[in-house]
Design a protein around this motif. Structure first.
Motif, short mmCIF file in Angstrom:
data_model
loop_
_atom_site.label_atom_id
_atom_site.label_comp_id
_atom_site.label_asym_id
_atom_site.label_seq_id
_atom_site.Cartn_x
_atom_site.Cartn_y
_atom_site.Cartn_z
N PRO A 1 0.82 -1.22 0.00
CA PRO A 1 0.00 0.00 0.00
C PRO A 1 0.85 1.27 0.00
CG PRO A 1 0.13 -0.88 2.22
CD PRO A 1 0.87 -1.86 1.32
N ASN A 2 0.31 2.30 -0.62
CA ASN A 2 0.82 3.66 -0.43
C ASN A 2 0.14 4.27 0.77
OD1 ASN A 2 2.56 4.13 -2.79
ND2 ASN A 2 0.68 3.75 -3.95
N GLN B 1 0.47 7.69 4.02
CA GLN B 1 1.22 8.74 4.73
C GLN B 1 2.06 8.12 5.82
OE1 GLN B 1 -0.75 12.18 6.32
NE2 GLN B 1 -2.35 12.17 4.74
N GLU C 1 8.80 16.74 10.70
CA GLU C 1 7.65 17.47 11.24
C GLU C 1 6.39 17.22 10.45
OE1 GLU C 1 8.00 21.51 12.20
OE2 GLU C 1 9.49 21.11 13.76
N ALA C 2 6.55 16.92 9.15
CA ALA C 2 5.38 16.69 8.29
C ALA C 2 5.51 15.33 7.62
CB ALA C 2 5.30 17.80 7.24
N PRO C 3 4.38 14.71 7.35
CA PRO C 3 4.41 13.37 6.73
C PRO C 3 4.75 13.44 5.25
CG PRO C 3 2.16 14.14 6.90
CD PRO C 3 3.01 15.20 7.56
N THR C 4 5.18 12.32 4.71
CA THR C 4 5.34 12.19 3.26
C THR C 4 4.45 11.05 2.79
OG1 THR C 4 7.24 10.77 3.65
CG2 THR C 4 7.69 13.08 3.16
N PHE C 5 4.25 10.99 1.47
CA PHE C 5 3.36 9.99 0.89
C PHE C 5 4.15 9.05 0.00
CE2 PHE C 5 0.64 8.50 -2.56
CZ PHE C 5 -0.38 7.92 -1.83
N TRP D 1 1.67 6.39 12.30
CA TRP D 1 1.29 7.79 12.07
C TRP D 1 -0.22 8.00 12.18
CZ3 TRP D 1 2.01 12.66 12.32
CH2 TRP D 1 1.45 13.58 11.43
N GLU D 2 -1.02 7.02 11.79
CA GLU D 2 -2.47 7.25 11.69
C GLU D 2 -3.28 6.77 12.89
OE1 GLU D 2 -4.39 4.94 8.58
OE2 GLU D 2 -4.11 3.09 9.71
N TYR D 3 -2.74 5.87 13.72
CA TYR D 3 -3.62 5.07 14.58
C TYR D 3 -4.18 5.81 15.79
CZ TYR D 3 -0.84 3.91 18.77
OH TYR D 3 -0.18 3.95 19.96
N PHE E 1 -6.32 1.93 10.43
CA PHE E 1 -7.27 2.12 9.32
C PHE E 1 -6.57 1.70 8.02
CE2 PHE E 1 -9.65 5.37 6.57
CZ PHE E 1 -10.78 4.59 6.48
N LEU E 2 -5.92 2.63 7.33
CA LEU E 2 -5.25 2.25 6.08
C LEU E 2 -4.09 1.29 6.31
CD1 LEU E 2 -5.09 5.53 3.95
CD2 LEU E 2 -6.95 3.94 4.25
#
Lengths: 434, 434
Positions: free
Chosen positions: A183-184, A186, A193-197, A249-251, A257-258
């Motif tokens: 998967p791709n 974030q 400091e900021a996420p990458t994709f 990063w997302e949880y 989720f992703l």
């Protein structure tokens, strides 16, 4: 059921088969070239085609009704029938397939129409998944992962009171053999400091027991712990593929989720409670100081027989190994006895607030790691968060999965006086990200 | 579409109707006494029965095909057709129902067979929900709730980068009007060391926009932000019932589970993108200092037209109010402009890792609170975590929901030169715990 049982089948490949002797008889959905998917039963190197068996009038009474429910393109209707019809069908199947069966000659006459070779068939998802729930009952995994994500409090205060679970994605549950695309998503690089994709760099497997739900409950009505086992249709292996960098990063605050919803693989054969009955164990006593479960999670029979003794194995074959003809290498060997909660406790908890379960719902147990590294059920654990690579044949190393890697789960039960019962395999190869 | 449109219908109750004028025409599934559920279209106080309309040969070409897909017991097949057939059907419906329609006499002849009164019909869930995903895009809600659960870091670092979402329970999504039983569950009393089990004492609603998914995507293939709107079938109201005390104890580390999965209510009418087109707005500019979305979430058209201007209202009627004939009282008035992410961004994010969306999947937006207390979309927020009770007519107070309370959501769009478009209601009354 706990007596010795060495009955043999007239299908020679079943006797001594590592997975599918007469004592197993798992159900699944298969197709042979040019024919529609339909229900079948694994026996040795063959599949008993239930549609063909019905056409040949091999079943009687309630077993005929159960075989009809199991003969279509999904087993949901069969799951909904529950344990009674399932047992009757099992008894007639065992009688038909045992040495000395009066129907042997008739069945042999039908040949591959009735008993195609597994090698000539494709296996499918055995049921339409209504809802998929992933639990977290592997306490060693919870401890190991908790330590990586939350060094200060690896095991949260609720863990020993609540069979922790969360809702997963039903639409991407696939049968063993389906390739899994990286998967791709974030991710936040260390110190950034900021996420990458981009493509996940920390793609992982999770070794889980899958549980197929049988008869459901009405919305608003709980299933009592004493009845919970009656709502289970059977068991499989489940790979809860996980993108660790996306997950980290997302949880927070609402869960994965992703990081998880791109794919979940299951082994295609549904191993029944009847086949596993000889491998039931008492729940291991809770460690000194652990709380007793609340009454809705406590049942004497479940305490005495609720644990399952199933060996669980993870193997890996990289693209290079495959090209060089190197066999898959074992990464871990664990056991379902590493579950802190039983399946009955999971069912009772899931429904206690009134959540409706339905035939064809799927549970994952959560990763079933053992306490030692050789029993860790994910790369996140085996490589200590990606810090200690695993050494593979041919000088390769792995922290997380590379494109072309194939992950293979196997599971089986063994005990004195009884043939080995196996689950078959749950496989998936990693495709590069789009 | 953004021109003034004051066309009238020959069905008199549609003209000036607060929800269902000729310009709305939402779809749903209904049944009249003794007849099977089937698809229909709301017009004023009536429902146009699509099966009856097909039998009367009212549609032509592609619209006939779309009406057939929408005429069964669920709209999934219609959702799967996408925007093209949906628009053609809408145009023919508007022509049939407008003043001066050449078919008016024929349609009037058919009377209640074609156009039963809504009051005589029951409304059902419009589609079989495949998977249900709940987002968290109401930034004021995220701030308010974050402050209660995590005073130190109300808005987590990922919030302004990731359209946060998690998987919910599809099996307990119910249509407006279904009663909701108070769930039992584990909760940890303040200061207690061990949880207790019993009925939730902090039962709450959450005011959300629901999004029905239309055509899906293949597993492993993302939906680009520029195409995302084409994958939306329509909109509804959604009540994400929540047991706050259960949630606080269970939600770490994997998210809400029993706190939410006992029930989710939706309004039964599916309001289409076409009906809402005149109420599209530009996304409000992000506050100074907020990061720009990553490219996969950024689209010029979505920036210019991706926001929706829908008024959202919460009302409450307690059992005592009902007995005394006191009308429901407004608890909050909010707006979908409180979404930090657009629906297109939600669709693009959900699928970017390859997760498969399917026709009939349902999204919740997350609670859409405004910045001020009178626009707070949950009791958790309105009562500041249960500390400041709301005053109700007749001297009643509420911190959280009591048995017999009925929660009612309404939603509508208004602008100069255009009739008001409404969503109808999403209602649910609380039954005592078992």
């Amino acid at each position: 059921m706990n007596q010795a049982d060495n009955r043999r089948s007239w299908i020679e490949s079943a006797n001594g088969h590592p997975d599918f002797p007469l004592q197993n008889l798992p159900l699944g959905v298969f197709s042979s070239p040019g024919r529609e998917p339909r229900g079948g039963v694994a026996i040795g190197e063959h599949i008993l085609d239930l549609k063909a068996a019905l056409a040949a009038d091999l079943f009687e009474g309630e077993a005929r009704h159960a075989a009809e429910a199991a003969s279509g393109a999904s087993l949901n209707a069969f799951f909904a029938l529950g344990a009674g019809p399932r047992r009757v069908l099992r008894e007639q199947l065992q009688a038909l397939l045992a040495e000395g069966s009066p129907r042997q000659a008739r069945m042999q006459e039908l040949g591959a129409t009735l008993l195609p070779a597994q090698a000539s068939c494709q296996l499918h998802l055995p049921a339409q998944v209504g809802d998929y729930t992933d639990f977290y009952v592997g306490i060693h995994h919870a401890n190991n992962v908790g330590r990586l994500f939350r060094p200060d409090n690896p095991l949260l205060p609720n863990y020993k009171h609540v069979p922790i679970g969360y809702h997963g994605r039903a639409s991407t549950v696939v049968a063993s053999g389906a390739a899994v695309r990286r998967p791709n998503g974030q991710t936040l690089a260390p110190g950034a400091e900021a996420p990458t994709f981009g493509p996940s760099k920390r793609l992982d497997y999770e070794l889980e027991l899958g549980i197929w739900i049988g008869p459901g409950n009405a919305m608003g009505e709980a299933i009592g712990i004493g009845q919970a086992e009656q709502h289970v249709a059977g068991y499989c292996l489940l790979n809860d593929w996980s993108a660790r960098d996306v997950q980290a990063w997302e949880y927070q605050p609402l869960g994965p989720f992703l990081a998880k919803n791109f794919a979940t693989s299951v082994s295609p054969w549904v191993v029944t409670a009847e086949a596993l009955a000889p491998f039931r164990k008492a729940q291991p006593p809770r460690p000194e100081g652990d709380p007793q479960p609340l009454p809705y999670l406590l049942d004497e029979h479940d305490q005495a027989h609720g644990a399952l003794d199933i060996q669980l194995e993870v193997l890996l074959q990289t693209a290079a190994m495959r090209e060089q003809g190197v066999e898959p290498v074992r990464l871990a060997l664990s056991n379902t006895r590493n579950m802190y909660w039983t399946v009955a406790q999971m069912v009772a908890h899931h429904s206690v607030g009134g959540c409706k379960l339905q035939a064809g719902d799927l549970f994952g147990s959560g990763t079933l790691s053992g306490p030692q590294p050789e029993a860790f059920g994910s790369l996140l654990e085996s490589t200590f968060g990606g810090k200690q690579p695993l050494e593979l044949p041919g000088g390769e190393q792995r922290t997380f999965l590379q494109d072309g890697d194939e992950v293979i789960f196997r599971a089986w039960c063994e005990r004195e006086g009884y043939p080995r019962i196996g689950f078959g395999e749950c496989r998936g190869v990693i495709l590069p990200a789009r």
